[in-house]
Enzyme design. Structure first.
Site, PDB file in Angstrom:
ATOM      1  N   CYS A   1       7.049  -6.232   7.485  1.00 10.88           N
ATOM      2  CA  CYS A   1       8.165  -5.621   8.213  1.00 10.88           C
ATOM      3  C   CYS A   1       8.700  -6.618   9.238  1.00 10.88           C
ATOM      4  CB  CYS A   1       7.706  -4.348   8.922  1.00 10.88           C
ATOM      5  SG  CYS A   1       9.044  -3.396   9.684  1.00 10.88           S
TER       6      CYS A   1
ATOM      7  N   GLU B   1       0.828  -1.197   0.000  1.00 10.85           N
ATOM      8  CA  GLU B   1       0.000   0.000   0.000  1.00 10.85           C
ATOM      9  C   GLU B   1       0.867   1.254   0.000  1.00 10.85           C
ATOM     10  OE1 GLU B   1      -4.014  -1.518   2.326  1.00 10.85           O
ATOM     11  OE2 GLU B   1      -2.405  -0.638   3.514  1.00 10.85           O
TER      12      GLU B   1
ATOM     13  N   CYS C   1      -0.709   7.009   9.750  1.00 14.20           N
ATOM     14  CA  CYS C   1       0.591   6.483  10.171  1.00 14.20           C
ATOM     15  C   CYS C   1       0.415   5.251  11.052  1.00 14.20           C
ATOM     16  CB  CYS C   1       1.346   7.573  10.935  1.00 14.20           C
ATOM     17  SG  CYS C   1       2.961   7.072  11.546  1.00 14.20           S
TER      18      CYS C   1
ATOM     19  N   CYS D   1       3.192   8.654   0.350  1.00 13.28           N
ATOM     20  CA  CYS D   1       3.889   7.827   1.343  1.00 13.28           C
ATOM     21  C   CYS D   1       4.169   6.465   0.712  1.00 13.28           C
ATOM     22  CB  CYS D   1       3.022   7.685   2.592  1.00 13.28           C
ATOM     23  SG  CYS D   1       3.777   6.716   3.915  1.00 13.28           S
TER      24      CYS D   1
ATOM     25  N   CYS E   1       7.249  -3.096  16.155  1.00 11.87           N
ATOM     26  CA  CYS E   1       6.778  -1.886  16.833  1.00 11.87           C
ATOM     27  C   CYS E   1       5.309  -2.059  17.193  1.00 11.87           C
ATOM     28  CB  CYS E   1       6.984  -0.669  15.938  1.00 11.87           C
ATOM     29  SG  CYS E   1       8.706  -0.432  15.431  1.00 11.87           S
TER      30      CYS E   1
ATOM     31  N   CYS F   1       2.287  -0.284  15.399  1.00 12.38           N
ATOM     32  CA  CYS F   1       2.225  -0.330  13.939  1.00 12.38           C
ATOM     33  C   CYS F   1       1.547  -1.608  13.462  1.00 12.38           C
ATOM     34  CB  CYS F   1       3.631  -0.225  13.345  1.00 12.38           C
ATOM     35  SG  CYS F   1       3.664  -0.217  11.545  1.00 12.38           S
TER      36      CYS F   1
END
Length: 359
Positions: free
Chosen positions: A113, A93, A337, A106, A117, A120
């Site tokens: 990933c 995305e 975010c 972005c 975190c 996230c």
């Protein structure tokens, strides 16, 4: 023999391909300009190449179009989330963020990933693979075709899915194409690369000839708290190591490091945290972006009240730091975010927009 995908080649490799065909060297620059500046996806569009050359290209090579399979638009603020399907079927995305006279894209650098975190959503996916340079650039080409020439994309931020510095070679090659005069022609000042704190790769980025902006995702003022919210990266590069690298990072004149600080209710949003942050960043040329946590289903944290956010910012400003509260755009479509995950749930109530085709 399968067709050669020209987008997978660097500029030097395109020049070598042109030389192998016995063509004049300037044909390489023409090819690159058609692919990146004009977004051509067919050789018959390349009108300044001779017919024999175009015929030969049809026999040997291919220029694939970005495969944007879904677009979602937040009805409140106009943020758009684009889903790009890759050649192996994986998806990533990217997000178009309008803001007055700017339109920021972005970009993602990985499918998933490796970092965990806690704030996230992407981190819950794990890592499928790194993106290749052309897959990163395709996000820009696809978004540009989608919005059209009347809405130029003004800024690029490597803050989407994945840790950009964990895929540094591909990121640097993508930046080469994004900044080249035969490419998309972006100024490095318009490009920001974010990191959760991969210290050795930060040093490498600091020596890269294109001096892009650096953003560091900090999110805590003690190692105890940072281990809680960013355990994988902080146990390897704790705050002391990370901030020492920030102090020695070779900033160009009049540039600053951007520190991203996600505010989590009851975790890192107290006045004591703000005062510790002031001490930690003392002497570093920086700007601080405060990001109130953007919730997602099953998230272990909560968004702090506006009063806590305002009080935190006020303490930073009182200490003469430049501190902004980032607007949380795209929350209705999980595009803010920390909310990207490379899939759209069937229950998503928003209707997909028509997808513009590349020219």
């Amino acid at each position: 023999m399968s067709a050669l995908p020209l987008k997978t080649l660097s500029a030097a490799q395109v020049a070598e391909f042109v030389e192998d065909q016995g063509w004049p060297s300037y044909r390489a620059r023409q090819l690159l300009a058609w692919i990146y500046q004009r977004g051509a996806t067919r050789f018959d569009q390349m009108s300044d190449l001779g017919k024999p050359e175009r015929t030969r290209l049809e026999e040997l090579a291919v220029v694939t179009a970005p495969d944007i399979v879904d677009v979602r638009r937040d009805p409140e603020d106009g943020t758009e989330k684009l889903l790009l399907r890759l050649e192996d079927g994986e998806t990533v995305e990217s997000v178009l963020i309008p803001d007055d006279d700017r339109l920021t894209l972005c970009l993602s650098t990985q499918v998933g990933c490796t970092l965990d975190c806690g704030f996230c959503l992407t981190g819950t996916m794990g890592l499928a693979r790194n993106l290749k340079a052309h897959e990163i650039v395709d996000q820009v080409l696809g978004a540009r075709a989608h919005v059209g020439p009347e809405r130029p994309i003004t800024n690029l931020v490597f803050m989407g899915m994945g840790e950009p510095l964990a895929n540094l070679p591909a990121v640097c090659e993508a930046i080469e194409r994004l900044t080249a005069d035969w490419g998309l022609g972006y100024s490095p000042r318009r490009i920001t690369v974010s990191t959760a704190g991969l210290v050795p790769q930060m040093a490498m980025l600091g020596t890269f000839r294109h001096r892009v902006n650096l953003a560091v995702s900090l999110n805590a003022t003690t190692n105890e708290t940072r281990n809680r919210v960013m355990g994988t990266i902080n146990r390897k590069y704790p705050l002391e190591t990370l901030l020492a690298a920030c102090r020695t990072y070779p900033l160009p004149p009049r540039r600053r490091i951007f520190f991203e600080y996600v505010l989590l209710a009851g975790v890192n949003d107290s006045p004591g945290d703000a005062r510790r942050l002031i001490k930690l960043l003392h002497g570093i040329r920086c700007k601080i972006n405060l990001i109130p946590f953007n919730p997602w289903p099953g998230a272990p944290f909560e968004r702090p009240p506006e009063t806590a956010v305002a009080a935190f910012q006020a303490l930073l400003i009182e200490a003469h730091f430049t501190a902004f509260v980032r607007k949380s755009k795209g929350q209705q479509i999980l595009a803010a975010c920390g909310q990207l995950r490379s899939s759209h749930e069937p229950s998503d109530p928003l209707v997909p927009l028509p997808i513009s085709q590349p020219c």
